[in-house]
Design a protein around this motif. Structure first.
Motif, PDB file in Angstrom:
ATOM      1  N   GLU A 100       0.809  -1.226   0.000  1.00 47.22           N
ATOM      2  CA  GLU A 100       0.000   0.000   0.000  1.00 47.22           C
ATOM      3  C   GLU A 100       0.840   1.273   0.000  1.00 47.22           C
ATOM      4  O   GLU A 100       0.317   2.361  -0.238  1.00 47.22           O
ATOM      5  N   THR A 101       2.136   1.150   0.228  1.00 44.51           N
ATOM      6  CA  THR A 101       3.017   2.332   0.188  1.00 44.51           C
ATOM      7  C   THR A 101       3.755   2.446  -1.143  1.00 44.51           C
ATOM      8  O   THR A 101       4.518   3.386  -1.345  1.00 44.51           O
ATOM      9  N   LYS A 102       3.492   1.520  -2.060  1.00 44.62           N
ATOM     10  CA  LYS A 102       4.149   1.514  -3.372  1.00 44.62           C
ATOM     11  C   LYS A 102       3.429   2.498  -4.298  1.00 44.62           C
ATOM     12  O   LYS A 102       2.208   2.640  -4.256  1.00 44.62           O
ATOM     13  N   PHE A 103       4.212   3.182  -5.136  1.00 46.75           N
ATOM     14  CA  PHE A 103       3.622   4.097  -6.108  1.00 46.75           C
ATOM     15  C   PHE A 103       4.469   4.108  -7.377  1.00 46.75           C
ATOM     16  O   PHE A 103       5.627   3.687  -7.369  1.00 46.75           O
TER      17      PHE A 103
ATOM     18  N   ASP B 106       6.659   5.119  -0.596  1.00 44.48           N
ATOM     19  CA  ASP B 106       6.738   6.402   0.114  1.00 44.48           C
ATOM     20  C   ASP B 106       7.176   6.235   1.565  1.00 44.48           C
ATOM     21  O   ASP B 106       7.429   7.219   2.254  1.00 44.48           O
ATOM     22  N   ARG B 107       7.336   4.977   2.007  1.00 42.19           N
ATOM     23  CA  ARG B 107       7.863   4.731   3.354  1.00 42.19           C
ATOM     24  C   ARG B 107       8.242   3.260   3.473  1.00 42.19           C
ATOM     25  O   ARG B 107       7.689   2.405   2.785  1.00 42.19           O
ATOM     26  N   ALA B 108       9.179   3.012   4.377  1.00 40.79           N
ATOM     27  CA  ALA B 108       9.579   1.641   4.707  1.00 40.79           C
ATOM     28  C   ALA B 108       8.826   1.208   5.956  1.00 40.79           C
ATOM     29  O   ALA B 108       8.261   2.041   6.672  1.00 40.79           O
ATOM     30  N   ILE B 109       8.842  -0.079   6.227  1.00 40.81           N
ATOM     31  CA  ILE B 109       8.294  -0.567   7.488  1.00 40.81           C
ATOM     32  C   ILE B 109       9.238  -0.070   8.580  1.00 40.81           C
ATOM     33  O   ILE B 109      10.444  -0.314   8.537  1.00 40.81           O
ATOM     34  N   GLU B 110       8.690   0.654   9.528  1.00 44.98           N
ATOM     35  CA  GLU B 110       9.508   1.334  10.538  1.00 44.98           C
ATOM     36  C   GLU B 110      10.447   0.367  11.265  1.00 44.98           C
ATOM     37  O   GLU B 110      10.036  -0.690  11.736  1.00 44.98           O
ATOM     38  N   GLY B 111      11.721   0.751  11.288  1.00 45.91           N
ATOM     39  CA  GLY B 111      12.743  -0.024  11.976  1.00 45.91           C
ATOM     40  C   GLY B 111      13.347  -1.158  11.163  1.00 45.91           C
ATOM     41  O   GLY B 111      14.297  -1.790  11.608  1.00 45.91           O
ATOM     42  N   ASN B 112      12.804  -1.436   9.990  1.00 42.69           N
ATOM     43  CA  ASN B 112      13.283  -2.577   9.202  1.00 42.69           C
ATOM     44  C   ASN B 112      14.279  -2.210   8.110  1.00 42.69           C
ATOM     45  O   ASN B 112      14.812  -3.087   7.438  1.00 42.69           O
TER      46      ASN B 112
END
Length: 166
Positions: free
Chosen positions: A93-96, A106-112
């Motif tokens: 869902e963050t892919k564009f 538009d973002r990575a999984i936080e901390g990964n």
């Protein structure tokens, strides 16, 4: 004699470089320190596990040609994971579509995802690594969708595997 002095002065002036013009590029290997990640393998182990392209990108910080990733136009729902260790990195869902030829988020999984700075092409860029194995993923830029984070995580598709939602 006057002309020689002028030419010499100009040459000397052009040859001088101030410290402010120099960029230092120190990788972990050059500085003698190496970032520590939970998954550690020898180069031989990585070579045996990864395809040639995965090894080139993940372990040698290479870049795949634009438009060649199998994940570029993937519209399925799921999670993109590190091709080296399976660590979850990005949600679908963050892919564009950034129009760049590489999968973008538009973002990575936080901390990964871990970050470092590189100057490999002459200017400062933020490089992204898998926070679990240290594999090179791509770079993050500040020209992403303004309505979300404004970030564009420009990722080599060969650094990713995809796990569809169940």
């Amino acid at each position: 004699m006057k002309n020689i002095a002028i030419v010499f002065t100009c040459a000397l002036f052009l040859a001088c470089r101030g410290n402010s013009q120099e960029t230092t590029q120190t990788s972990a290997e050059e500085s003698g320190t190496e970032a520590s990640y939970p998954v550690q393998k020898t180069d031989a182990e990585w070579r045996a596990q990864l395809t040639d392209m995965e090894y080139y990108i993940l372990r040698k910080a290479g870049t795949e040609n634009p438009g060649t990733s199998e994940w570029l136009r993937n519209k399925e729902k799921g999670t993109y994971v590190c091709a080296a260790c399976g660590h979850p990195l990005f949600k679908s869902e963050t892919k564009f579509d950034s129009g760049t030829g590489w999968p973008s988020f538009d973002r990575a999984i936080e901390g990964n995802v871990a970050y470092s700075i590189d100057y490999k092409i002459g200017y400062k860029r933020t490089e992204e690594h898998c926070a679990n194995c240290g594999g090179h993923l791509g770079h993050v830029f500040e020209d992403g969708p303004r309505e979300t984070t404004g970030e564009r995580h420009c990722i080599n598709g060969a650094a990713l595997d995809f796990v569809p939602n169940q």
